[in-house]
Write a protein that holds these residues in place. Sequence first.
Motif, PDB file in Angstrom:
ATOM      1  N   GLU A  71      -7.204   9.984   5.827  1.00 15.38           N
ATOM      2  CA  GLU A  71      -5.827  10.061   6.304  1.00 15.38           C
ATOM      3  C   GLU A  71      -5.193   8.564   6.304  1.00 15.38           C
ATOM      4  O   GLU A  71      -3.960   8.335   5.849  1.00 15.38           O
ATOM      5  N   TYR A  72      -5.894   7.752   7.133  1.00 16.56           N
ATOM      6  CA  TYR A  72      -5.635   6.415   7.442  1.00 16.56           C
ATOM      7  C   TYR A  72      -5.614   5.645   6.066  1.00 16.56           C
ATOM      8  O   TYR A  72      -4.431   4.915   5.692  1.00 16.56           O
ATOM      9  N   MET A  73      -6.479   5.881   5.097  1.00 22.27           N
ATOM     10  CA  MET A  73      -6.260   5.081   3.775  1.00 22.27           C
ATOM     11  C   MET A  73      -5.330   5.790   3.167  1.00 22.27           C
ATOM     12  O   MET A  73      -4.567   5.124   2.078  1.00 22.27           O
ATOM     13  N   ALA A  74      -4.836   7.062   2.982  1.00 24.23           N
ATOM     14  CA  ALA A  74      -3.909   7.632   2.302  1.00 24.23           C
ATOM     15  C   ALA A  74      -2.856   6.869   2.841  1.00 24.23           C
ATOM     16  O   ALA A  74      -1.654   6.588   1.859  1.00 24.23           O
ATOM     17  N   GLU A  75      -2.441   6.767   3.950  1.00 26.98           N
ATOM     18  CA  GLU A  75      -1.337   5.991   4.411  1.00 26.98           C
ATOM     19  C   GLU A  75      -1.032   4.672   3.907  1.00 26.98           C
ATOM     20  O   GLU A  75       0.030   4.007   3.526  1.00 26.98           O
ATOM     21  N   THR A 114      -0.168   7.129 -11.869  1.00 28.77           N
ATOM     22  CA  THR A 114       0.342   7.629 -13.345  1.00 28.77           C
ATOM     23  C   THR A 114       1.422   8.635 -12.955  1.00 28.77           C
ATOM     24  O   THR A 114       2.480   8.634 -13.681  1.00 28.77           O
ATOM     25  N   VAL A 115       1.176   9.832 -12.271  1.00 26.44           N
ATOM     26  CA  VAL A 115       1.849  10.913 -12.121  1.00 26.44           C
ATOM     27  C   VAL A 115       3.242  10.478 -11.195  1.00 26.44           C
ATOM     28  O   VAL A 115       4.272  10.683 -11.769  1.00 26.44           O
ATOM     29  N   TRP A 116       3.106   9.361 -10.393  1.00 29.25           N
ATOM     30  CA  TRP A 116       4.285   9.142  -9.663  1.00 29.25           C
ATOM     31  C   TRP A 116       4.893   8.294 -10.375  1.00 29.25           C
ATOM     32  O   TRP A 116       6.241   8.603 -10.288  1.00 29.25           O
ATOM     33  N   PHE A 117       4.617   7.381 -11.099  1.00 24.78           N
ATOM     34  CA  PHE A 117       5.572   6.634 -11.795  1.00 24.78           C
ATOM     35  C   PHE A 117       6.107   7.392 -13.108  1.00 24.78           C
ATOM     36  O   PHE A 117       7.482   7.310 -13.260  1.00 24.78           O
ATOM     37  N   ASP A 118       5.497   8.342 -13.638  1.00 22.74           N
ATOM     38  CA  ASP A 118       6.030   9.263 -14.667  1.00 22.74           C
ATOM     39  C   ASP A 118       7.148  10.032 -14.203  1.00 22.74           C
ATOM     40  O   ASP A 118       8.064  10.377 -14.871  1.00 22.74           O
ATOM     41  N   GLU A 119       7.161  10.580 -12.686  1.00 22.22           N
ATOM     42  CA  GLU A 119       8.013  11.188 -12.265  1.00 22.22           C
ATOM     43  C   GLU A 119       9.155  10.431 -11.695  1.00 22.22           C
ATOM     44  O   GLU A 119      10.199  11.020 -11.184  1.00 22.22           O
ATOM     45  N   GLY A 120       9.204   9.201 -11.797  1.00 17.83           N
ATOM     46  CA  GLY A 120      10.316   8.201 -11.612  1.00 17.83           C
ATOM     47  C   GLY A 120      10.176   7.965 -10.157  1.00 17.83           C
ATOM     48  O   GLY A 120      11.201   7.470  -9.383  1.00 17.83           O
ATOM     49  N   MET A 121       9.159   8.034  -9.411  1.00 16.51           N
ATOM     50  CA  MET A 121       8.708   7.594  -8.030  1.00 16.51           C
ATOM     51  C   MET A 121       9.808   8.105  -7.159  1.00 16.51           C
ATOM     52  O   MET A 121      10.312   7.568  -6.455  1.00 16.51           O
ATOM     53  N   PRO A 122       9.667   9.431  -7.133  1.00 18.62           N
ATOM     54  CA  PRO A 122      10.700  10.166  -6.278  1.00 18.62           C
ATOM     55  C   PRO A 122      10.162   9.960  -4.506  1.00 18.62           C
ATOM     56  O   PRO A 122       9.038   9.679  -4.398  1.00 18.62           O
ATOM     57  N   GLY A 123      11.295  10.222  -3.794  1.00 20.11           N
ATOM     58  CA  GLY A 123      11.147  10.410  -2.424  1.00 20.11           C
ATOM     59  C   GLY A 123      10.901   9.050  -1.743  1.00 20.11           C
ATOM     60  O   GLY A 123      11.466   7.922  -2.438  1.00 20.11           O
ATOM     61  N   THR A 124      10.616   9.132  -0.519  1.00 20.08           N
ATOM     62  CA  THR A 124      10.906   7.932   0.290  1.00 20.08           C
ATOM     63  C   THR A 124       9.492   7.441   0.908  1.00 20.08           C
ATOM     64  O   THR A 124       8.517   8.109   0.359  1.00 20.08           O
ATOM     65  N   ARG A 125       9.337   6.405   1.588  1.00 25.48           N
ATOM     66  CA  ARG A 125       7.801   5.962   1.907  1.00 25.48           C
ATOM     67  C   ARG A 125       7.154   6.802   2.655  1.00 25.48           C
ATOM     68  O   ARG A 125       5.876   7.255   2.568  1.00 25.48           O
ATOM     69  N   ASP A 126       7.741   7.640   3.547  1.00 23.38           N
ATOM     70  CA  ASP A 126       7.246   8.632   4.488  1.00 23.38           C
ATOM     71  C   ASP A 126       6.978  10.044   3.544  1.00 23.38           C
ATOM     72  O   ASP A 126       5.899  10.661   3.737  1.00 23.38           O
ATOM     73  N   ASP A 127       7.731  10.324   2.635  1.00 24.92           N
ATOM     74  CA  ASP A 127       7.443  11.313   1.577  1.00 24.92           C
ATOM     75  C   ASP A 127       6.089  10.947   0.759  1.00 24.92           C
ATOM     76  O   ASP A 127       5.248  11.716   0.657  1.00 24.92           O
ATOM     77  N   LEU A 128       5.882   9.697   0.405  1.00 20.12           N
ATOM     78  CA  LEU A 128       4.931   9.244  -0.418  1.00 20.12           C
ATOM     79  C   LEU A 128       3.683   9.174   0.398  1.00 20.12           C
ATOM     80  O   LEU A 128       2.608   9.791   0.036  1.00 20.12           O
ATOM     81  N   GLU A 151       2.862  11.353   2.960  1.00 23.52           N
ATOM     82  CA  GLU A 151       2.589  12.544   3.301  1.00 23.52           C
ATOM     83  C   GLU A 151       2.209  13.328   1.761  1.00 23.52           C
ATOM     84  O   GLU A 151       1.175  14.211   2.000  1.00 23.52           O
ATOM     85  N   ARG A 152       2.517  12.845   0.621  1.00 22.70           N
ATOM     86  CA  ARG A 152       2.202  13.334  -0.505  1.00 22.70           C
ATOM     87  C   ARG A 152       0.582  13.095  -0.821  1.00 22.70           C
ATOM     88  O   ARG A 152      -0.312  13.619  -1.061  1.00 22.70           O
ATOM     89  N   LEU A 153       0.368  11.713  -0.572  1.00 23.20           N
ATOM     90  CA  LEU A 153      -1.243  11.133  -0.675  1.00 23.20           C
ATOM     91  C   LEU A 153      -1.947  11.771   0.211  1.00 23.20           C
ATOM     92  O   LEU A 153      -3.230  11.910   0.046  1.00 23.20           O
ATOM     93  N   LYS A 154      -1.507  12.101   1.653  1.00 21.63           N
ATOM     94  CA  LYS A 154      -2.430  12.871   2.607  1.00 21.63           C
ATOM     95  C   LYS A 154      -2.731  14.213   2.122  1.00 21.63           C
ATOM     96  O   LYS A 154      -3.872  14.710   2.532  1.00 21.63           O
TER      97      LYS A 154
END
Length: 169
Positions: A71-75, A133-147, A149-152
């Motif tokens: 979780e720490y590394m995902a953040e 690759t997926v995040w960039f292809d999607e247009g980098m949606p969301g905020t830092r906090d969304d990101l 949570e997504r990585l966690k």
Amino acid sequence: MARALVLLLEDKEFDAVSIVDIVGMSGVSRSTFYRCFDSIDDLVIYGYSRYLSDILEGPRPEFATFDEGLEYMAERVADVSWDARDELVVLHRRGLTPRMLDAGKSLVSQLDMTSEDASFALFHTSGIVGWMTVWFDEGMPGTRDDLRERLKMIALPGGYPADRSGTSS
């Protein structure tokens, strides 16, 4: 020089960028470039190595569980990626994101790691590349906090064992 390369790649394809372009924009001589790098590709790997190093830098707290460490590394990945997103997306648009694996291999070879730890680190580097690759292809949606949570969510639920012994909880 890495920043100059990114700026040049905003308007040019990777194969159209020359060392003369890079040294001209960065204000260094060709001999300085060649003292640091053998090629433009080495400069790309260096830039990605800096990105991966930024993820690994900072406090290295002890965690009660393996999942807490993930979780720490995902953040950390989310925070560093968010801060570097403008540069990373330029490199991605020029098809250079897979070069991050070479940067990961280079970084791991410089660290005093066991073979198991090196394999584990490269496994996660490849996951970062896939996720980016997926995040960039999607247009980098969301905020830092969304990101974060997504990585966690990617790192934690069911995909990894609670400990490194191979058993899941």
